[in-house]
Design an enzyme around this catalytic site. Sequence first.
Site, short mmCIF file in Angstrom:
data_model
loop_
_atom_site.label_atom_id
_atom_site.label_comp_id
_atom_site.label_asym_id
_atom_site.label_seq_id
_atom_site.Cartn_x
_atom_site.Cartn_y
_atom_site.Cartn_z
N ARG A 8 7.71 5.64 -14.78
CA ARG A 8 6.91 4.43 -14.66
C ARG A 8 6.95 3.57 -15.92
O ARG A 8 7.19 4.07 -17.02
CB ARG A 8 5.44 4.83 -14.42
CG ARG A 8 5.20 5.56 -13.11
CD ARG A 8 5.13 4.59 -11.97
NE ARG A 8 5.00 5.23 -10.68
CZ ARG A 8 4.32 4.70 -9.66
NH1 ARG A 8 3.71 3.55 -9.79
NH2 ARG A 8 4.28 5.30 -8.50
N HIS B 51 -4.68 -2.18 -0.82
CA HIS B 51 -3.47 -1.79 -1.56
C HIS B 51 -2.40 -2.86 -1.32
O HIS B 51 -1.45 -2.65 -0.58
CB HIS B 51 -3.02 -0.41 -1.03
CG HIS B 51 -1.95 0.24 -1.82
ND1 HIS B 51 -1.15 1.23 -1.31
CD2 HIS B 51 -1.56 0.08 -3.11
CE1 HIS B 51 -0.30 1.64 -2.24
NE2 HIS B 51 -0.52 0.96 -3.34
N SER C 25 3.32 3.18 -1.29
CA SER C 25 3.80 3.36 -2.66
C SER C 25 5.33 3.40 -2.70
O SER C 25 5.97 4.00 -1.84
CB SER C 25 3.26 4.68 -3.22
OG SER C 25 1.88 4.72 -3.04
N ASP D 141 -0.21 -4.70 -6.93
CA ASP D 141 -0.58 -3.43 -6.31
C ASP D 141 -1.93 -3.46 -5.58
O ASP D 141 -2.07 -2.78 -4.57
CB ASP D 141 -0.63 -2.34 -7.40
CG ASP D 141 -0.66 -0.93 -6.83
OD1 ASP D 141 0.04 -0.68 -5.84
OD2 ASP D 141 -1.37 -0.07 -7.39
N LYS E 228 -6.17 3.65 -8.73
CA LYS E 228 -6.30 4.17 -7.36
C LYS E 228 -7.72 4.67 -7.11
O LYS E 228 -8.27 4.50 -6.03
CB LYS E 228 -5.29 5.29 -7.14
CG LYS E 228 -3.85 4.87 -7.38
CD LYS E 228 -3.45 3.75 -6.48
CE LYS E 228 -2.01 3.34 -6.67
NZ LYS E 228 -1.66 2.18 -5.84
N TYR F 200 -0.91 12.39 -15.28
CA TYR F 200 -0.10 11.38 -14.61
C TYR F 200 -0.94 10.15 -14.24
O TYR F 200 -2.02 10.29 -13.65
CB TYR F 200 0.59 11.96 -13.35
CG TYR F 200 1.19 10.84 -12.54
CD1 TYR F 200 2.35 10.19 -13.00
CD2 TYR F 200 0.59 10.35 -11.39
CE1 TYR F 200 2.88 9.11 -12.31
CE2 TYR F 200 1.10 9.27 -10.70
CZ TYR F 200 2.25 8.66 -11.16
OH TYR F 200 2.77 7.58 -10.50
N ARG G 175 1.19 11.39 -8.06
CA ARG G 175 -0.13 11.63 -7.49
C ARG G 175 -0.10 12.88 -6.62
O ARG G 175 0.91 13.16 -5.98
CB ARG G 175 -0.56 10.44 -6.61
CG ARG G 175 -0.97 9.21 -7.39
CD ARG G 175 -1.49 8.11 -6.47
NE ARG G 175 -0.45 7.60 -5.60
CZ ARG G 175 -0.27 7.94 -4.34
NH1 ARG G 175 -1.08 8.80 -3.77
NH2 ARG G 175 0.72 7.43 -3.63
N CYS H 165 7.63 1.16 -2.20
CA CYS H 165 8.39 0.45 -1.16
C CYS H 165 8.74 -0.96 -1.61
O CYS H 165 9.05 -1.81 -0.79
CB CYS H 165 7.59 0.39 0.13
SG CYS H 165 7.60 1.91 1.05
C1 OXD Z 1 1.13 4.11 -6.00
C2 OXD Z 1 1.15 3.35 -7.26
O1 OXD Z 1 1.35 5.33 -6.00
O2 OXD Z 1 0.95 2.13 -7.21
O3 OXD Z 1 0.87 3.48 -4.96
O4 OXD Z 1 1.36 3.94 -8.32
MN MN Z 2 0.30 1.45 -5.31
#
Ligand code: OXD
Ligand code: MN
Length: 601
Positions: free
Chosen positions: A385, A245, A267, A294, A225, A216, A86, A269
């Site tokens: 991913r 989130h 993100s 998410d 998002k 992406y 991102r 974590c």
């Molecule tokens: C993020 C995702 O960037 O979930 O938070 O991809």
């Molecule tokens: Mn996320």
Amino acid sequence: MKNIAPAIFPPNGIGDTKPTNQAVLEWVHEIGKLTKPENIFWCDGSEGENEFLITESLKQNVLIKLNDKKVPRSYLHRSNPNDVARVEKVTFICTPTKEEAGPTNNWSEPADTYSKLHELLNGAMRGRTMFVVPYIMGPPDSPLTKVGFEITDSKYVVLSMRIMTRMGKIALNRLGNDPKAEWNRGVHSLLDVDPDRRFICHFPQDNTIISVGSGYGGNVLLSKKCFALRIGSYLARKQGWMAEHMLILGVESPEGKKHYVAAAFPSACGKTNFAMLIPPAHFNGWKVTTVGDDIAWMEIRDGRLFAVNPENGYFGVVPGTSYKSNPNAMKSIEHDTLYTNVALTDDNDVWWEGKDGAPPKHAIDWRGNVWTPDSKEKAAHPNSRFATPMRNNPALDPDVEKGEGVPISAIIFGGRRSDTVPLVYEAFDWNHGVYLGATMASETTAAATGAVGKVRRDPMAMLPFCGYNIGDYFKHWIDIGKRLTNPPLIFNVNWFRKGENGKFLWPGFGENMRVLKWVIDRCERRGGALKSPVGWLPSPHDLDLEELDIDHKSVADLLGIDHEEWHKELAEHKKFFDSLGGVVPEELLKQGEQLAARFNL
Ligand code: OXD
Ligand code: MN
């Protein structure tokens, strides 16, 4: 402009399911007039459509077929190396005034931005196919569920949207023919994937997203998002619900008592790992199930918060995923999975740093170059991913499709902090909990471009995702609290605290069950805790640490409150609030003062 997405020509019966809603038809017509595609492909989400798109994507090298014995029905996609995460600096909230976007968002004036984007989109789909993707976010019969349409010139986007959302006819049926019905308009074009012509723009008042110049996922799967969080949070405030989130998980005791927990982490974590946690042997009979990994959409009913996962799949970080770290994720991605930017082995299997077993002696890295264990470069991009249907998850919660959602007993905030922040503590009340969320911080990761490992404040893990003024967002949280007669308890966790030797103090992964168990004990009003300046803190014997190989000193360090560190932390809270330029609600400023007073400051 080079045509990087040549048109495809479906046989009769494929790509021709036109919606009947006039508003949608008019919008598609207008975008078609602007982008001038070779043809329009109306997606219906059918098997036949999917097979056709996969065949064409293989022909055009958008996908590489993986070894059907090792990862059945799975594919690898390589994005442009300039386009792997991102990009927050080109992500804009385009509200009529800058104040509405607030101090944490990039703002851009709507009329100017539309005209700049329309210039970029003018003729952008020449020689390409324009796909119209109808989708819903949320379980089919939920009052929270919303309809979106994404127009895109990327086959990879269509294939990913099919995994990540409930896509196709289901959305056309849900929308119906009312030309005034609410639905999200998303337009995406790859253009020529040039970082200088890359913009992700949100127009909350118009329920519209335009994303150009990227392929992406986080920038182009507009359901995620862009819609479910940025536009979603704007709509949520207006309509009195919450778009967060957060993962959602279920925890069931051996006696069959079940609680649901929602947890916000920045993100990369470990949200997916936490959502799919397998309790260690010591917790025999306990079960953790995944509702979402998410995003949570939550509303108030009977004074309680109920949550649904608006998504239908997981778009998770691959490196580090293994049978040790997350067996349920490994089982989920063993088949029917779309990988992006991982390494390809000589037998067409996928590989990444942290996967179980020895590294391959020879592979092709995420850029398409030869890789060996001696290579200096990583084989898989750190933000590579997987997109995989949630149905693949062996721990999927049985109520994931429940329209009314699941009742939330606890909310957990967490960040990646090497120091200062204890393993777990509980807020004194809702407003204090909101303060914990508002001041949370984390060391940055590869999920977004920019420096990795820098501590940044990331309120409620929404810094990059809140679609309006963060001060109003905080106030929305406070106001929600006033409407809750049975609010969830709020906690803060930190799996990432390090000892003097620089090593993690806490084993993490499945062992996080021990922390979760204390959270549940607190919800059941039976877990012990000590009052500390930061909140209710477990003493070592309040946590079930049996059969865990950890020494007393590490536990003391994990739960310790170092006053000097906290004085600095408080100064950082204040600095952060000050940097927001007067938008922080009174209630939170008061919480800051009370926290300082508890530290005798
Ligand atoms: C993020 C995702 O960037 O979930 O938070 O991809
Ligand atoms: Mn996320």
